[in-house]
Structures are given as C-alpha cells and as structure tokens.
Design a protein around this motif. Structure first.
Motif, PDB file in Angstrom:
ATOM      1  N   TYR A  91       0.918  -1.244   0.013  1.00  8.02           N
ATOM      2  CA  TYR A  91      -0.075  -0.029   0.096  1.00  8.02           C
ATOM      3  C   TYR A  91       0.880   1.252  -0.064  1.00  8.02           C
ATOM      4  CZ  TYR A  91      -3.813   3.148   1.305  1.00  8.02           C
ATOM      5  OH  TYR A  91      -4.633   4.248   1.300  1.00  8.02           O
ATOM      6  N   LEU A  95       1.478   4.288  -2.889  1.00  7.71           N
ATOM      7  CA  LEU A  95       1.340   5.759  -2.719  1.00  7.71           C
ATOM      8  C   LEU A  95       2.742   6.601  -3.154  1.00  7.71           C
ATOM      9  CD1 LEU A  95      -0.734   5.457   0.489  1.00  7.71           C
ATOM     10  CD2 LEU A  95      -1.727   5.957  -1.813  1.00  7.71           C
ATOM     11  N   LEU A 128      -1.195  13.162   1.043  1.00  3.86           N
ATOM     12  CA  LEU A 128      -0.682  12.997  -0.246  1.00  3.86           C
ATOM     13  C   LEU A 128      -0.362  14.256  -1.037  1.00  3.86           C
ATOM     14  CD1 LEU A 128      -3.109  10.189  -1.641  1.00  3.86           C
ATOM     15  CD2 LEU A 128      -0.915   9.934  -0.615  1.00  3.86           C
TER      16      LEU A 128
END
Length: 144
Positions: A91, A95, A128
């Motif tokens: 994961y 990202l 992010l």
C-alpha cells in the motif's frame, strides 16, 4: 529486545535486525518466519489544532527481508498518547508517486516523506502531496 511467545506465536522486537538501522518486529509461528516489520517513530509536530507526524521512507529498508512475503510497516506516533499504524508495504509503495521526496544530486529519490495527521475530531489521515494536496483516511490501519 522485546519478545512475546503465546500459543506457538512469537513476536520479537530487535534493534538493527540484519544490520539495518531500523528496529524490526519478527513474527514467527512454529519457528517459521511469517513477517518482518520495519518500525519508524515520529514525535508530534503541532499543526493548528491537529497533530502532525513526519516519517522518512526508504524502500531499501526492505532489501534485506525481500524473501518475506508479508512485508508491513509499523508507524509509531509519539505524543502524550502513542498511536500505532500497521500498514502493508504494498500500500505504501502504491502511494509513493504522491509523496514528496528528497533526492540526491543526480535526481535519485533518497527517501519519501510520509505525513500522518491526527485530527482534533479523531480522524487519522495520510497526506498525499502530488499532484495536489489530499488527505486519505488510514483508520483501518490503526492498531487498537
């Protein structure tokens, strides 16, 4: 060294596993290695009414445990209370294009910047930064 052995399951926390600077958790059942988990820790940085935690992520911290099929990353957020997240490496790797990073003189990524926020309302998010700022919910990875 921290070790727990319960019903044939052993969890060991050892600093510098396989010569790394990061501490790791080794998880075994019947002496078979199931997972090795790098651990990173951050103190709290105030950000308005919210708590901010900053981590550096280098994919190289997994090189020495490449044969381990269950690679996870443990993030420890330290303040008056400690919050722990257990996030699959896969994961985090998905990202990385959306994280800020630090590069060397040749433009190679040295490490990615991972930012976790604990909001005043209790939500926990990861920031992010690319292409625009966005927070994603990571409450499912919270260790209770």
């Amino acid at each position: 060294m921290f070790a727990v052995n319960h019903n044939r399951v052993a969890v060991t926390l050892a600093s510098g596993f396989h010569g790394s600077r990061l501490p790791y958790i080794k998880h075994t059942v019947d002496f078979k290695l199931l997972a090795v988990l790098p651990i990173v820790s951050s103190k709290m940085y105030p950000e308005g009414e919210n708590e901010k935690y900053w981590f550096g992520y280098r994919a190289s911290c997994f090189e020495k445990i490449a044969d381990c099929s269950n690679q996870r990353f443990i993030f420890i957020c330290r303040n008056q209370t400690t919050t722990v997240f257990d996030i699959p490496r896969s994961y985090i790797d998905e990202l990385t294009p959306f994280f800020n990073n630090s590069s060397d003189d040749e433009g190679n990524v040295k490490h990615y910047h991972i930012v976790i926020h604990k909001m005043l309302d209790g939500k926990v998010t990861m920031l992010l930064s690319k292409p625009t700022l966005k927070r994603i919910d990571i409450s499912e990875y919270l260790v209770e």
